[in-house]
Design an enzyme around this catalytic site. Structure first.
Site, PDB file in Angstrom:
ATOM      1  N   GLU A  31       0.840  -1.195   0.000  1.00 34.77           N
ATOM      2  CA  GLU A  31       0.000   0.000   0.000  1.00 34.77           C
ATOM      3  C   GLU A  31       0.879   1.251   0.000  1.00 34.77           C
ATOM      4  OE1 GLU A  31      -2.431   2.918  -0.064  1.00 34.77           O
ATOM      5  OE2 GLU A  31      -3.269   0.888  -0.252  1.00 34.77           O
ATOM      6  N   ILE A  47     -22.995   1.944   0.464  1.00 35.02           N
ATOM      7  CA  ILE A  47     -24.244   1.312   0.036  1.00 35.02           C
ATOM      8  C   ILE A  47     -23.974  -0.077  -0.533  1.00 35.02           C
ATOM      9  CG2 ILE A  47     -26.303   1.554  -1.401  1.00 35.02           C
ATOM     10  CD1 ILE A  47     -25.848   3.765   0.761  1.00 35.02           C
ATOM     11  N   HIS A  49     -25.383  -2.128  -2.965  1.00 31.99           N
ATOM     12  CA  HIS A  49     -26.339  -1.965  -4.059  1.00 31.99           C
ATOM     13  C   HIS A  49     -27.018  -3.283  -4.424  1.00 31.99           C
ATOM     14  CE1 HIS A  49     -25.290   2.200  -4.936  1.00 31.99           C
ATOM     15  NE2 HIS A  49     -24.026   1.868  -4.769  1.00 31.99           N
ATOM     16  N   VAL A 172       4.667   1.514  -5.304  1.00 31.21           N
ATOM     17  CA  VAL A 172       5.428   0.855  -6.366  1.00 31.21           C
ATOM     18  C   VAL A 172       5.662   1.847  -7.508  1.00 31.21           C
ATOM     19  CG1 VAL A 172       5.491  -1.054  -8.002  1.00 31.21           C
ATOM     20  CG2 VAL A 172       4.439  -1.386  -5.753  1.00 31.21           C
ATOM     21  N   LYS A 250     -25.049   7.341 -10.032  1.00 32.72           N
ATOM     22  CA  LYS A 250     -26.339   7.111  -9.387  1.00 32.72           C
ATOM     23  C   LYS A 250     -26.921   8.375  -8.773  1.00 32.72           C
ATOM     24  CE  LYS A 250     -25.317   2.264  -8.511  1.00 32.72           C
ATOM     25  NZ  LYS A 250     -24.020   2.228  -9.198  1.00 32.72           N
ATOM     26  N   SER A 337     -18.417   2.575  -8.348  1.00 33.20           N
ATOM     27  CA  SER A 337     -19.684   2.003  -7.887  1.00 33.20           C
ATOM     28  C   SER A 337     -20.231   1.039  -8.934  1.00 33.20           C
ATOM     29  CB  SER A 337     -20.695   3.123  -7.643  1.00 33.20           C
ATOM     30  OG  SER A 337     -21.919   2.610  -7.196  1.00 33.20           O
ATOM     31  N   CYS A 400     -18.439  11.892  22.566  1.00 31.74           N
ATOM     32  CA  CYS A 400     -19.531  11.869  21.569  1.00 31.74           C
ATOM     33  C   CYS A 400     -19.901  10.437  21.175  1.00 31.74           C
ATOM     34  CB  CYS A 400     -19.134  12.649  20.320  1.00 31.74           C
ATOM     35  SG  CYS A 400     -18.856  14.410  20.563  1.00 31.74           S
ATOM     36  N   CYS A 440     -11.531  14.978  22.104  1.00 32.52           N
ATOM     37  CA  CYS A 440     -10.754  13.758  22.297  1.00 32.52           C
ATOM     38  C   CYS A 440      -9.401  13.748  21.601  1.00 32.52           C
ATOM     39  CB  CYS A 440     -11.556  12.531  21.862  1.00 32.52           C
ATOM     40  SG  CYS A 440     -11.935  12.455  20.109  1.00 32.52           S
TER      41      CYS A 440
END
Length: 474
Positions: A31, A47, A49, A172, A250, A337, A400, A440
């Site tokens: 990564e 979502i 789908h 990379v 969408k 998506s 919270c 926090c």
């Protein structure tokens, strides 16, 4: 020498790695960013789908429907929140009602179950806050919602729990063909050797393919901006509400999240520089379009906004194939998506193809279950038992979201470990509440310093040069 290197620790790369660990293979995930879920997998709608939008016969349609069916079990195994809340696509007038019929027919061809079209009054019984102008709606009961970054982290974590290695900060930039595979070289000069490479580099997948002299597809970027409302907005929307889709996507949606917020967005903006800033005009567009679908959206309860950049391909479909020009390279690109929904199915398909290529045997020791401590969900009696053994779970850090010190420390020691402010945020929700880390963050900052031995000027928001404290004497 690894058997397989997966380039990209987004949700697709995570599921490819997880599925590969079902075979007797050595796997490394590379990564470029300093943590997993750093790109589109972090900033999207979450979502699941149903599969009625993708063109019949496309890879999007195939893997959308397969992924939708897999998602409940996958989330149960990985300890990730999932809700089958269903989707509604709303229409305004006869022309858009024709589109609903087309979507229903397409979905049925794709294998989506339970689709039906209802009139506006019926739709408003399901969602009372729908606009009075809505004349009809397509109901998709198999639609759902999931936390996208939690799913991503869990997929990578489960792969690591089963033996996969993760190398973050490994971008990379060069590839050399070796006798038994490839040497992958990072911009820091580090090297990894692998027999087989899977390219899941998201927005960078075209560049990675080009390193292997594969120019078979092009990747462009499209930014989507979102508005997130506070979890105090109760019962405003139950389903995921869509407008009729267009060629750009969408469109703007209104949806609950698995953590109780309301999400509104996204926009669709062509992007050249991978800019994730939110534009003023983006706010205006979201509010305008969403307010046509639903009444009195409480935008005054907005707690944050964000943007994600999704990669789309010149083929206008997913790229999921072994390279025709580079031996032992599998390209997985253009996963826009419904890529999140499709990710478990894509991972399974790719792993099967690669395992077959490498003549890999099944790994009978693979454990699909990721053991997660859902402290918040325990009863008071159960919490007290945990606190008696581990007092750090009795210390609230994020008021919270009621995140404890114990949960934060756990996030630093699990696979993959959090090493930044945002890393802790994504794993525990510390800082995701109404005050957006106003209270926090200093506590989280100090925990990072103590755990990793950081100096104050070494603590970052999200890795790289995103330092929390800069300048002056420390």
């Amino acid at each position: 020498m690894f058997d397989v290197a997966v380039i990209g620790a987004g949700v697709v790369g995570g599921f490819c790695a997880r599925e590969l660990m079902k075979y007797r293979l050595s796997v490394v995930i590379l990564e470029g960013a300093d943590d997993v879920a750093a790109g589109a997998s972090r900033a999207n709608s979450g979502i699941v789908h149903a599969g009625f939008d993708a063109k019949e016969g496309s890879l999007k349609a195939k893997f959308n429907v397969l992924g939708n069916r897999m998602m409940p079990k996958v989330c149960e195994e990985l300890g990730v929140g999932y809700k089958n809340n269903g989707s509604i696509v709303v229409a305004f007038g006869k022309e858009q009602e024709k589109t609903l019929s087309e979507l229903k027919e397409r979905g049925e061809i794709n294998g989506v179950e339970g689709l039906k079209i209802v009139d506006g009054d019926h739709a408003r019984k399901l969602e009372p806050n729908l606009s009075e102008e809505v004349t009809a709606a397509l109901i998709a009961p198999t639609g759902g919602i999931v936390c996208p970054f939690t799913l991503n982290i869990a997929a990578v974590g489960n792969a690591m729990d089963n033996g996969a290695k993760l190398r973050c900060g490994f971008k990379v930039i060069a590839v050399q063909k070796e006798k038994e595979g490839y040497k992958l070289i990072s911009e820091n000069g580090e090297e990894v050797f692998a027999k087989y490479v899977i390219n899941c580099a998201g927005a960078g997948s075209e560049k990675v393919a080009n390193l292997f002299a594969d120019t078979s597809f092009r990747i462009m970027d499209r930014k989507g901006e979102y508005i997130l409302l506070d979890s105090s907005v109760k019962n405003y929307a139950h389903h995921t509400v869509f407008a009729v889709p267009t060629a750009a996507g969408k469109g703007v949606l209104v949806s609950p999240t698995t953590d109780g917020n309301i999400l509104v967005g996204p926009t669709s903006v062509e992007e050249e520089n991978y800019d994730t800033s939110v534009r003023v005009e983006g706010f205006a567009e979201i509010k305008d379009k969403a307010s046509k679908m639903m009444k009195s959206i409480p935008f005054f309860e907005t707690i944050t906004s964000f943007a994600g950049v999704r990669a789309y391909c010149d083929r206008h479909d997913f790229v999921i194939e072994e390279s025709k020009t580079a031996e032992n390279l599998f390209n997985v690109g253009g996963i826009e998506s419904p890529g999140l929904t499709a990710s478990p199915a894509i991972g399974k398909y790719v792993a099967e193809k690669v395992a077959e290529k490498l003549h890999a045997e099944k790994n009978e020791k693979f454990d699909p279950v990721r053991r997660v401590n859902h402290f918040k969900e325990l009863s008071e009696a159960e919490k007290n038992k945990v606190i008696a053994k581990h007092p750090e779970y009795g210390k609230i850090v994020c008021r919270c979201e009621n995140v404890t010190l114990g949960e934060i420390l756990e996030s630093l020691r699990a696979n993959p470990p959090a090493k930044t402010i945002d890393g802790i945020k994504l794993r525990t929700r510390a800082g995701m509440g109404r005050c957006q880390s106003g209270f926090c963050q200093p506590h989280v900052f100090n925990v990072l310093m103590k755990e990793y031995g950081y100096r104050a000027d070494e603590v970052t928001k999200k890795g790289g040069k995103s330092y929390i404290i800069v300048g002056g004497e420390l």
